[in-house]
Design an enzyme around this catalytic site. Structure first.
Site, PDB file in Angstrom:
ATOM      1  N   LYS A  31       7.155  12.346  -2.771  1.00 53.20           N
ATOM      2  CA  LYS A  31       6.001  11.467  -3.002  1.00 53.20           C
ATOM      3  C   LYS A  31       4.743  12.320  -3.274  1.00 53.20           C
ATOM      4  O   LYS A  31       4.851  13.352  -3.918  1.00 53.20           O
ATOM      5  CB  LYS A  31       5.802  10.538  -1.811  1.00 53.20           C
ATOM      6  CG  LYS A  31       7.110   9.854  -1.398  1.00 53.20           C
ATOM      7  CD  LYS A  31       6.901   8.770  -0.406  1.00 53.20           C
ATOM      8  CE  LYS A  31       8.250   8.307   0.119  1.00 53.20           C
ATOM      9  NZ  LYS A  31       8.278   6.917   0.453  1.00 53.20           N
TER      10      LYS A  31
ATOM     11  N   GLU B 103       7.572   2.095  -4.871  1.00 51.30           N
ATOM     12  CA  GLU B 103       6.115   2.313  -4.801  1.00 51.30           C
ATOM     13  C   GLU B 103       5.484   2.213  -6.185  1.00 51.30           C
ATOM     14  O   GLU B 103       4.345   1.771  -6.328  1.00 51.30           O
ATOM     15  CB  GLU B 103       5.831   3.668  -4.122  1.00 51.30           C
ATOM     16  CG  GLU B 103       6.115   3.580  -2.619  1.00 51.30           C
ATOM     17  CD  GLU B 103       6.539   4.870  -1.963  1.00 51.30           C
ATOM     18  OE1 GLU B 103       6.362   5.949  -2.552  1.00 51.30           O
ATOM     19  OE2 GLU B 103       7.071   4.793  -0.836  1.00 51.30           O
TER      20      GLU B 103
ATOM     21  N   SER C 293      14.376   5.267   5.034  1.00 53.77           N
ATOM     22  CA  SER C 293      14.336   5.834   6.392  1.00 53.77           C
ATOM     23  C   SER C 293      15.620   6.553   6.793  1.00 53.77           C
ATOM     24  O   SER C 293      16.059   6.453   7.932  1.00 53.77           O
ATOM     25  CB  SER C 293      13.981   4.735   7.407  1.00 53.77           C
ATOM     26  OG  SER C 293      12.684   4.236   7.144  1.00 53.77           O
TER      27      SER C 293
HETATM   28  C1  PEP Z   1      11.810   7.014  -0.611  1.00 51.41           C
HETATM   29  O1  PEP Z   1      10.681   7.444  -0.797  1.00 51.41           O
HETATM   30  O2  PEP Z   1      12.536   6.816  -1.603  1.00 51.41           O
HETATM   31  C2  PEP Z   1      12.274   6.762   0.737  1.00 51.41           C
HETATM   32  C3  PEP Z   1      13.465   6.268   0.902  1.00 51.41           C
HETATM   33  O3  PEP Z   1      11.408   7.065   1.767  1.00 51.41           O
HETATM   34  P1  PEP Z   1      11.761   7.151   3.330  1.00 51.41           P
HETATM   35  O4  PEP Z   1      13.033   7.945   3.464  1.00 51.41           O
HETATM   36  O5  PEP Z   1      10.603   7.845   3.950  1.00 51.41           O
HETATM   37  O6  PEP Z   1      11.951   5.759   3.822  1.00 51.41           O
END
Ligand code: PEP
Length: 256
Positions: A15, A101, A217
């Site tokens: 990100k 996002e 997550s």
């Molecule tokens: C992602 O950014 O694609 C993602 C799955 O983030 P996280 O693992 O932090 O939930």
């Protein structure tokens, strides 16, 4: 259909984190930890300004570098955008497309995801196309309907040959960055459904070969349960990919 052996992929999405110095520090810690891993594809998606540092730091390893987004036009007056050729020149082999996002905050639609996917494929990049439902849709029992619509609109009009070169990431929006992972059973059921959509839209062979990653997550302490599901061909990891030890643990636990 789901029993075909598919090479697994562990991808990290950084990100808007990590500048170039952070990127170099990550790779110097991470490379030795995964040096012996041969049986899966490891992909890391840094932010645009850290791409070249990542490509340099990953030289001589099996780690591939991905962009987090791309634009479909070759060049022109498109301030703030980046083309597929620019990514290839920078050393990228993959690009994320349609991350939730981007869909939520930057107006990405299935139509723009489709155009980006086509352009990425034409440049020889491997698109990781993201789909997934928001919490309200899951609670309303509309998960399959949303995933089917996103799948159709984002990749349904690719040619079969193009389709054979993409990866899909199923990322339920309610599980991203929330600490609330989908249970292995929930993830598996949606993956199975997406594979069914692929069979309907293309054919059983293409569906069986499609690699579908789960994202939301994923952490070292929940990877074991997810990896037990034959429908999951890998994971897309956000937060836990920022730390070399925790990302290496995910890579190694999955490949064990
Ligand atoms: C992602 O950014 O694609 C993602 C799955 O983030 P996280 O693992 O932090 O939930």
């Amino acid at each position: 259909m789901s029993q075909q052996k598919r090479r697994r992929v562990i991808a990290g999405n950084w990100k808007m984190f990590k500048n170039q110095a952070d990127t170099r520090a990550f790779f110097s810690a991470f490379n030795p930890l995964v040096a012996s891993v041969q049986d899966c594809d490891i992909v890391i998606a840094p932010t645009f300004t850290s791409l070249s540092a990542a490509v340099e730091a990953a030289k001589g390893t099996h780690i591939a570098i991905s962009a987090q987004d791309v634009y479909w036009e070759k060049e022109g007056a498109f301030t703030g955008e980046i083309s597929t050729a620019m990514l290839v020149e920078a050393g990228c082999r993959y690009t994320l497309i349609g991350h939730s996002e981007r869909r939520q905050f930057f107006g990405e639609t299935n139509e723009t995801v489709f155009k980006k996917t086509k352009a990425a494929l034409a440049a020889g990049l491997i698109p990781i196309v993201c789909i997934g439902e928001m919490l309200a849709y899951r609670e309303a029992g509309r998960t399959e309907n949303i995933c089917q619509t996103q799948f159709h609109g984002s990749v349904g009009a690719l040619t079969p040959e193009e389709f054979s070169r993409i990866l899909i990431a199923y990322e339920p929006v309610w599980a991203i960055g929330t600490g609330r992972t989908a249970t292995p059973e929930i993830a598996s059921a949606v993956h199975k459904f997406v594979r069914h959509c692929a069979a309907e839209m293309f054919d059983a062979g293409h569906a069986a070969a499609l690699r579908i990653l789960y994202g939301g997550s994923v952490k070292p302490d929940n990877i074991q349960g997810l990896m037990a599901q034959v429908e999951l061909d890998g994971v897309l990891v956000g937060g836990a990919s920022l730390d070399p030890n925790s990302f290496a643990k995910i890579v190694k636990d999955w490949t064990r």
